[in-house]
Design a protein around this motif. Structure first.
Motif, PDB file in Angstrom:
ATOM      1  N   ARG A   9      -8.190  -3.153  -5.059  1.00  0.00           N
ATOM      2  CA  ARG A   9      -8.264  -1.619  -4.412  1.00  0.00           C
ATOM      3  C   ARG A   9      -7.824  -0.513  -5.178  1.00  0.00           C
ATOM      4  O   ARG A   9      -8.947  -0.079  -6.001  1.00  0.00           O
ATOM      5  N   PHE A  10      -6.983  -0.477  -5.576  1.00  0.00           N
ATOM      6  CA  PHE A  10      -6.249   0.988  -6.523  1.00  0.00           C
ATOM      7  C   PHE A  10      -6.973   0.553  -7.892  1.00  0.00           C
ATOM      8  O   PHE A  10      -7.096   1.607  -8.145  1.00  0.00           O
ATOM      9  N   ILE A  36      -4.646  -5.990  -1.984  1.00  0.00           N
ATOM     10  CA  ILE A  36      -4.700  -4.135  -1.768  1.00  0.00           C
ATOM     11  C   ILE A  36      -4.517  -3.726  -3.114  1.00  0.00           C
ATOM     12  O   ILE A  36      -5.207  -2.959  -3.114  1.00  0.00           O
ATOM     13  N   GLU A  63       1.081  -1.317   0.196  1.00  0.00           N
ATOM     14  CA  GLU A  63      -0.206   0.268   0.031  1.00  0.00           C
ATOM     15  C   GLU A  63       0.348   1.695  -0.224  1.00  0.00           C
ATOM     16  O   GLU A  63       0.485   1.981  -0.707  1.00  0.00           O
ATOM     17  N   ARG A  64       1.746   1.668   0.908  1.00  0.00           N
ATOM     18  CA  ARG A  64       2.843   2.772   0.610  1.00  0.00           C
ATOM     19  C   ARG A  64       3.540   2.683  -0.913  1.00  0.00           C
ATOM     20  O   ARG A  64       3.822   3.397  -1.146  1.00  0.00           O
ATOM     21  N   SER A 103       0.314   3.889  -2.886  1.00  0.00           N
ATOM     22  CA  SER A 103       0.083   5.013  -2.544  1.00  0.00           C
ATOM     23  C   SER A 103       1.079   6.184  -3.231  1.00  0.00           C
ATOM     24  O   SER A 103       0.745   7.400  -3.889  1.00  0.00           O
TER      25      SER A 103
END
Length: 328
Positions: free
Chosen positions: A52-53, A49, A19-20, A23
């Motif tokens: 989701r993006f 994860i 996620e980092r 993001s």
């Protein structure tokens, strides 16, 4: 406006970090790029994860899944085949980048028309950030082996048949050697380190320290280079640089990854390295790079290490040194 850069992000067991990474890619100061996430049969929630993006930002993120575990290098190759942009970048899924990362590389690529743009990286060890910068020399192609923190023209990779090793550790050594031998035009961002390399203690390279077999992986990489024709018709300067980098990687494997392995195991490792070297390089005495502790454009730490290791070996004085390393 069409996509100008394809960012390839292989994923395997990075649920804590992905996620980092994504993001940081979502926060870029330009819009003309795509992020290709490839789940390499990860057993954790990395793909969920990334999904989701891709669902939230479908024009920016795409998610693919390998049917079997390909490994890092071959997953990157699949990403290249899926890319739709003229430029390629790789980002490891436990790393992250500055907001102006893509903009900085893309601007340099357009201005210089280089086939490879090379930048620095910042090492993140438990939150302590240390920048590392490349030199404006051929050493940044072959000795600075990180495949990330660089931008590549896709047409160059395809036209020259640049690919990754099938060996699942140290793929970047193979990839960088192939690029070096292809003689690309390149530009160096000497004072930019917007790629953040997170020291993940569970990564493939880190785990190599546990089984203490890194020298075997490196040998496999150079055997594959040899079988792939990398040494064929190469001029002496290139062969000398290839040989120097071989020893630099092997000395690192013995000194850094061989710590505490025990005297008997270390003797086996040293014997293996120099026997293997003799099968690949027939006349090391003719290589000036192996006899100088100072090489312009190359890391002094590496060149000094290679110089001392080979000097001790030539005088049959290396075993006491490696015995000491084996006890640390």
């Amino acid at each position: 406006m069409g996509k100008e850069v394809s960012i390839i992000v292989p994923m395997y067991n990075v649920e804590k970090y992905i996620e980092r990474c994504l993001s940081s890619l979502n926060n870029q100061t330009v819009e003309s790029y795509e992020v290709i996430c490839i789940d390499d049969c990860s057993p954790d929630g990395s793909a969920e994860i990334a999904s989701r993006f891709s669902n939230k930002y479908p024009n920016k993120f795409r998610l693919y899944r390998n049917v079997t575990n390909f490994g890092l290098g071959k997953t990157r190759e699949r990403g290249i085949s899926l890319s739709e942009a003229p430029y390629i970048m790789f980002i490891d899924s436990d790393d992250y980048v500055a907001d102006n990362y893509i903009e900085t590389y893309l601007a340099e690529a357009k201005e210089s028309n280089a086939e490879v743009v090379i930048g620095g990286y910042s090492r993140d060890v438990d939150g302590k950030i240390t920048p590392h910068y490349p030199t404006n020399s051929d050493w940044s192609l072959i000795s600075y082996t990180i495949a990330c923190a660089k931008l590549y023209k896709k047409s160059f990779l395809e036209d020259k048949g640049i690919h990754f090793s099938s060996t699942r550790c140290g793929e970047d050594i193979f990839f960088s050697s192939k690029i070096f031998l292809a003689e690309p035009s390149y530009s160096v961002l000497e004072k930019y380190a917007g790629y953040y390399y997170y020291f993940n203690r569970n990564s493939i390279t880190s785990s190599a320290k546990k089984d203490r077999q890194l020298e075997r992986y490196i040998a496999g990489i150079y055997d594959e280079l040899f079988d792939d024709g990398a040494f064929d018709n190469a001029e002496d300067r290139k062969l000398h640089m290839l040989e120097y980098c071989y020893y630099a990687n092997m000395v690192n494997a013995l000194v850094v990854y061989g710590k505490g392995c025990g005297k008997k195991r270390m003797q086996e490792k040293v014997t293996f390295v120099f026997n293997h070297a003799a099968t690949l390089f027939k006349n090391s005495l003719a290589n000036p790079l192996l006899r100088s502790p100072f090489i312009k454009g190359e890391s002094m730490k590496r060149s000094m290490g290679v110089y001392l290791a080979l000097m001790l070996h030539r005088h049959n004085l290396d075993q006491p040194f490696y015995n000491l390393v084996s006890k640390l």
